[in-house]
Design an enzyme around this catalytic site. Sequence first.
Site, PDB file in Angstrom:
ATOM      1  N   HIS A   4       3.705 -28.784   9.770  1.00  0.00           N
ATOM      2  CA  HIS A   4       4.990 -28.491   9.135  1.00  0.00           C
ATOM      3  C   HIS A   4       6.114 -28.450  10.172  1.00  0.00           C
ATOM      4  O   HIS A   4       7.249 -28.857   9.885  1.00  0.00           O
ATOM      5  CB  HIS A   4       4.930 -27.157   8.390  1.00  0.00           C
TER       6      HIS A   4
ATOM      7  N   PHE B 258      -2.810 -21.523  -3.685  1.00  0.00           N
ATOM      8  CA  PHE B 258      -3.035 -21.016  -2.337  1.00  0.00           C
ATOM      9  C   PHE B 258      -3.219 -19.503  -2.431  1.00  0.00           C
ATOM     10  O   PHE B 258      -2.472 -18.828  -3.148  1.00  0.00           O
ATOM     11  CB  PHE B 258      -1.827 -21.353  -1.464  1.00  0.00           C
TER      12      PHE B 258
ATOM     13  N   HIS C 241      10.823 -23.555   3.374  1.00  0.00           N
ATOM     14  CA  HIS C 241       9.443 -23.064   3.326  1.00  0.00           C
ATOM     15  C   HIS C 241       8.899 -22.756   4.716  1.00  0.00           C
ATOM     16  O   HIS C 241       8.102 -21.833   4.880  1.00  0.00           O
ATOM     17  CB  HIS C 241       8.572 -24.111   2.623  1.00  0.00           C
TER      18      HIS C 241
END
Length: 208
Positions: free
Chosen positions: A160, A18, A58
């Site tokens: 998420h 990423f 995260h």
Amino acid sequence: MQKLWDISPAIHAGAPVFPGDTPYQQQWCATIAPGCPVNVSAITMSPHVGAHADAPLHYDAQGAAVGELPLAPFLGPCRVVHAIGCGALITWEHIAHAVDANLPPRVLVRTYAQAPVQWDGQLTAYAPDTIARLADRGVLLIGIDTASIDPADSKTLDSHQVIRRRGLRVLENLVLDDVPEGDYELIALPLKLTSADASPVRAVLRAL
């Protein structure tokens, strides 16, 4: 012996990451030579390189680190669903054909005909509603063959946030190129990294 599918990409110096993440790097601290009987290396990398499990830390400042997570969601019956070329988001219509009363608590979705070897800024992600509907059906873990369950340019990470609210676990960067649709046993255990936001996994599927 039951057939195994290795669904983990190779990790090496050129493995895609990423943008902004630390790529895989390796150096030798010791090499076999007179007076040295072993090779010993040191590696540096983001825990999001290759197949990996995200921890709540995260995407949640107060979330658990990956080493705190129970292992049960990462091990057990799962279903591989094909949604190849479905576009930017996996919507319910892309996976409804494979969702039935016997849906296992783990669902992995294949979106690529062939996994890329370079970073894909146009990766396919999950629509948040798709995750919520899977959670309603008892799914504990979702997986995908792209680098994220959210679009690469997302700043809100809506999918998420759904897994945060619903308590789901997630696997990203899987390789499902050679895996037919169907049911398998998933084995993808994260490392016991006590303060990390993710962990590499060696993800495999085993025939039931």
